[in-house]
Design a protein around this motif. Structure first.
Motif, PDB file in Angstrom:
ATOM      1  N   PHE A 144       0.679  -1.208  -0.107  1.00 34.53           N
ATOM      2  CA  PHE A 144      -0.051   0.045   0.193  1.00 34.53           C
ATOM      3  C   PHE A 144       1.069   1.217  -0.012  1.00 34.53           C
ATOM      4  N   HIS A 145       0.785   1.947  -1.176  1.00 33.39           N
ATOM      5  CA  HIS A 145       1.519   3.264  -1.331  1.00 33.39           C
ATOM      6  C   HIS A 145       0.720   3.985  -2.081  1.00 33.39           C
ATOM      7  N   HIS A 146       0.124   5.148  -1.475  1.00 31.61           N
ATOM      8  CA  HIS A 146      -0.778   6.144  -1.724  1.00 31.61           C
ATOM      9  C   HIS A 146       0.030   6.922  -2.708  1.00 31.61           C
ATOM     10  N   PRO A 147      -0.299   7.076  -4.121  1.00 33.88           N
ATOM     11  CA  PRO A 147       0.540   8.053  -4.796  1.00 33.88           C
ATOM     12  C   PRO A 147      -0.116   9.395  -4.429  1.00 33.88           C
ATOM     13  N   ASP A 148       0.454  10.483  -4.844  1.00 35.60           N
ATOM     14  CA  ASP A 148       0.363  11.847  -5.029  1.00 35.60           C
ATOM     15  C   ASP A 148      -1.304  12.411  -5.185  1.00 35.60           C
ATOM     16  N   THR A 149      -1.835  12.857  -4.460  1.00 36.19           N
ATOM     17  CA  THR A 149      -3.224  13.121  -4.415  1.00 36.19           C
ATOM     18  C   THR A 149      -3.604  13.819  -5.758  1.00 36.19           C
ATOM     19  N   GLY A 150      -2.561  15.054  -5.909  1.00 35.53           N
ATOM     20  CA  GLY A 150      -2.825  15.998  -7.188  1.00 35.53           C
ATOM     21  C   GLY A 150      -2.747  15.245  -8.398  1.00 35.53           C
ATOM     22  N   SER A 151      -1.952  14.325  -8.461  1.00 40.38           N
ATOM     23  CA  SER A 151      -1.910  13.625  -9.882  1.00 40.38           C
ATOM     24  C   SER A 151      -2.970  12.477 -10.032  1.00 40.38           C
ATOM     25  N   GLU A 152      -3.631  12.269  -8.969  1.00 38.88           N
ATOM     26  CA  GLU A 152      -4.960  11.383  -9.075  1.00 38.88           C
ATOM     27  C   GLU A 152      -6.097  12.137  -9.648  1.00 38.88           C
ATOM     28  N   ASP A 154      -5.598  15.080 -11.507  1.00 42.73           N
ATOM     29  CA  ASP A 154      -5.425  15.440 -12.816  1.00 42.73           C
ATOM     30  C   ASP A 154      -5.871  14.410 -13.669  1.00 42.73           C
ATOM     31  N   ARG A 155      -5.804  13.005 -13.285  1.00 44.65           N
ATOM     32  CA  ARG A 155      -6.292  11.788 -13.788  1.00 44.65           C
ATOM     33  C   ARG A 155      -7.794  11.917 -14.049  1.00 44.65           C
ATOM     34  N   LEU A 156      -8.350  12.391 -13.025  1.00 42.20           N
ATOM     35  CA  LEU A 156      -9.989  12.589 -13.066  1.00 42.20           C
ATOM     36  C   LEU A 156     -10.233  13.739 -14.030  1.00 42.20           C
ATOM     37  N   LEU A 157      -9.411  14.686 -13.711  1.00 41.41           N
ATOM     38  CA  LEU A 157      -9.909  15.981 -14.804  1.00 41.41           C
ATOM     39  C   LEU A 157      -9.594  15.734 -16.385  1.00 41.41           C
ATOM     40  N   HIS A 158      -8.605  14.842 -16.494  1.00 37.58           N
ATOM     41  CA  HIS A 158      -8.199  14.331 -17.750  1.00 37.58           C
ATOM     42  C   HIS A 158      -9.345  13.600 -18.441  1.00 37.58           C
ATOM     43  N   ARG A 159      -9.848  12.820 -17.637  1.00 37.25           N
ATOM     44  CA  ARG A 159     -10.791  11.813 -18.251  1.00 37.25           C
ATOM     45  C   ARG A 159     -12.241  12.767 -18.560  1.00 37.25           C
ATOM     46  N   LEU A 160     -12.498  13.725 -17.503  1.00 36.60           N
ATOM     47  CA  LEU A 160     -13.616  14.339 -17.500  1.00 36.60           C
ATOM     48  C   LEU A 160     -13.535  15.135 -19.085  1.00 36.60           C
ATOM     49  N   HIS A 161     -12.518  15.987 -19.181  1.00 36.31           N
ATOM     50  CA  HIS A 161     -12.261  16.788 -20.392  1.00 36.31           C
ATOM     51  C   HIS A 161     -12.086  15.949 -21.725  1.00 36.31           C
ATOM     52  N   SER A 162     -11.836  14.572 -21.643  1.00 38.47           N
ATOM     53  CA  SER A 162     -11.545  14.084 -22.744  1.00 38.47           C
ATOM     54  C   SER A 162     -12.889  13.528 -23.590  1.00 38.47           C
ATOM     55  N   ASP A 163     -14.135  13.425 -22.687  1.00 37.38           N
ATOM     56  CA  ASP A 163     -15.264  13.477 -23.647  1.00 37.38           C
ATOM     57  C   ASP A 163     -16.646  14.133 -22.864  1.00 37.38           C
ATOM     58  N   PRO A 164     -16.658  15.332 -23.115  1.00 42.51           N
ATOM     59  CA  PRO A 164     -17.623  15.959 -22.724  1.00 42.51           C
ATOM     60  C   PRO A 164     -19.150  15.487 -22.925  1.00 42.51           C
ATOM     61  N   SER A 165     -19.364  14.350 -23.282  1.00 41.82           N
ATOM     62  CA  SER A 165     -20.699  13.906 -23.674  1.00 41.82           C
ATOM     63  C   SER A 165     -21.054  13.046 -22.470  1.00 41.82           C
TER      64      SER A 165
END
Ligand SMILES: [Zn+2]
Ligand SMILES: [Zn+2]
Length: 332
Positions: A144-152, A154-165
């Motif tokens: 159990f190693h939790h990655p940096d919260t900011g990068s997680e 960013d992944r969420l926002l990237h996914r959101l912006h990749s398909d606005p429908s």
């Protein structure tokens, strides 16, 4: 000479502090309860008298109704029976506290649940050196190693912006995790309205009342599907796969939890976008904390106790498992 900490007695239903005649996070109703934080596995209704931070009392009041509570500010020392008691921040959720107990020349710290990394919704963990450190071990395995919260985020926002429908539906525990994810999104510049499920609404309001701004939040109920396309919707994990989510525009199902480190768990719950965001210490945080506090003994309340106990032994620290029951993962 009495054994170290002989005045602290662990029972399956909680930790009993004999010279104070008080219980810490008891799972059964007690006359006197000291409560570390508002998650339902630690804070239960029905005690005659509760000591907790004002935030924890407010959280308990929204869940169980008004409590006969003694609000305790961080850092304030009070005497209960023959014990000096002090609450210090645990960095877990708003109002979460470690309880520092001093009696017979010994200092015992009951950490409750805690984490070490930054969380914009609550005060940071305050290390208090002690003779006995009573710790959780929810993520007490080296894997159990939790990655940096900011990068997680960013992944969420990237996914959101990749398909606005589509919308991104994020499963997050109603107390703590939901507000943390929202606040982290705001920090990353996401100023769009965020929609929420009714079950997280009360606690979001309470966080705002207690000084944690969440930006523009909208109820998902009664909103047209198209309106939520390209937006984030926050819901408790139980709502991810139920009928409720059918009202959403082709949701990308995400989940914010330390357990998302285990890919199999994500697959089992049909999570398309696992986000490893936890309100608990990971393995490095657990072991670094023990090193920092340098206690003579470590007592482990719940979680994956074996590995942490072994680590303590290797580092010449006496460790024991308390096997408390009823501490579940409301809040991972
Ligand atoms: Zn918790
Ligand atoms: Zn817990």
């Amino acid at each position: 000479m009495a054994r170290l900490g002989s005045w602290i007695e662990p029972f399956p239903e909680g930790i009993y502090v004999r010279p104070a005649d008080a219980w810490i996070d008891p799972s059964q109703p007690k006359a006197k309860a000291l409560v570390t934080h508002g998650h339902s596995d630690h804070a239960r209704g029905g005690h005659s008298e509760v000591w907790a931070t004002p935030e924890t009392l407010a959280i308990m009041a929204t869940r169980y109704g008004e409590q006969t509570g003694n609000p305790v500010a961080y850092g304030e020392t009070m005497r209960i029976g023959e014990v000096d008691v002090r609450f210090v921040p645990a960095g877990h959720v708003l109002g979460s506290a470690q309880i520092v107990l001093e009696h017979a020349g010994e200092r015992v710290v009951v950490s409750g649940d805690y984490k070490r990394r930054e969380d914009p919704t609550c005060a940071p963990f305050e290390p208090v050196p002690c003779d006995i450190f009573i710790t959780e071990a929810t993520f007490g395995l080296p894997v159990f190693h939790h990655p940096d919260t900011g990068s997680e985020i960013d992944r969420l926002l990237h996914r959101l912006h990749s398909d606005p429908s589509r919308c991104v539906l994020v499963g997050a525990y109603a107390l703590g995790k939901a507000q943390r994810v929202i606040t982290e999104l705001r920090r990353r510049g996401h100023d769009q309205p965020i929609y929420y499920h009714g079950a997280v609404e009360r606690l979001c309001r309470l966080y705002e009342e207690l000084g944690v701004p969440l930006g523009e939040m909208r109820h998902a109920a009664g909103v047209k599907k198209e309106e939520m396309a390209g937006h984030i919707v926050i819901a408790p994990p139980s709502a991810l796969n139920d009928r409720w989510s059918r009202r959403l525009p082709d949701p990308v199902t995400a989940m914010a939890s330390g357990w998302m480190r285990i890919r199999q768990r994500a697959r089992q719950s049909n999570i398309e976008l696992p986000l490893v965001i936890s309100d608990h210490a990971d393995w490095d945080e657990l072991t670094c904390t023990i090193r920092e506090l340098a206690p003579r003994e470590v007592w482990i309340t719940h979680g994956r106790e074996e590995a942490l106990k072994h680590w303590c032994m290797i580092h010449q620290i006496k460790a024991r498992e308390l096997n408390l029951v009823g501490y579940e993962d409301e809040d991972d």
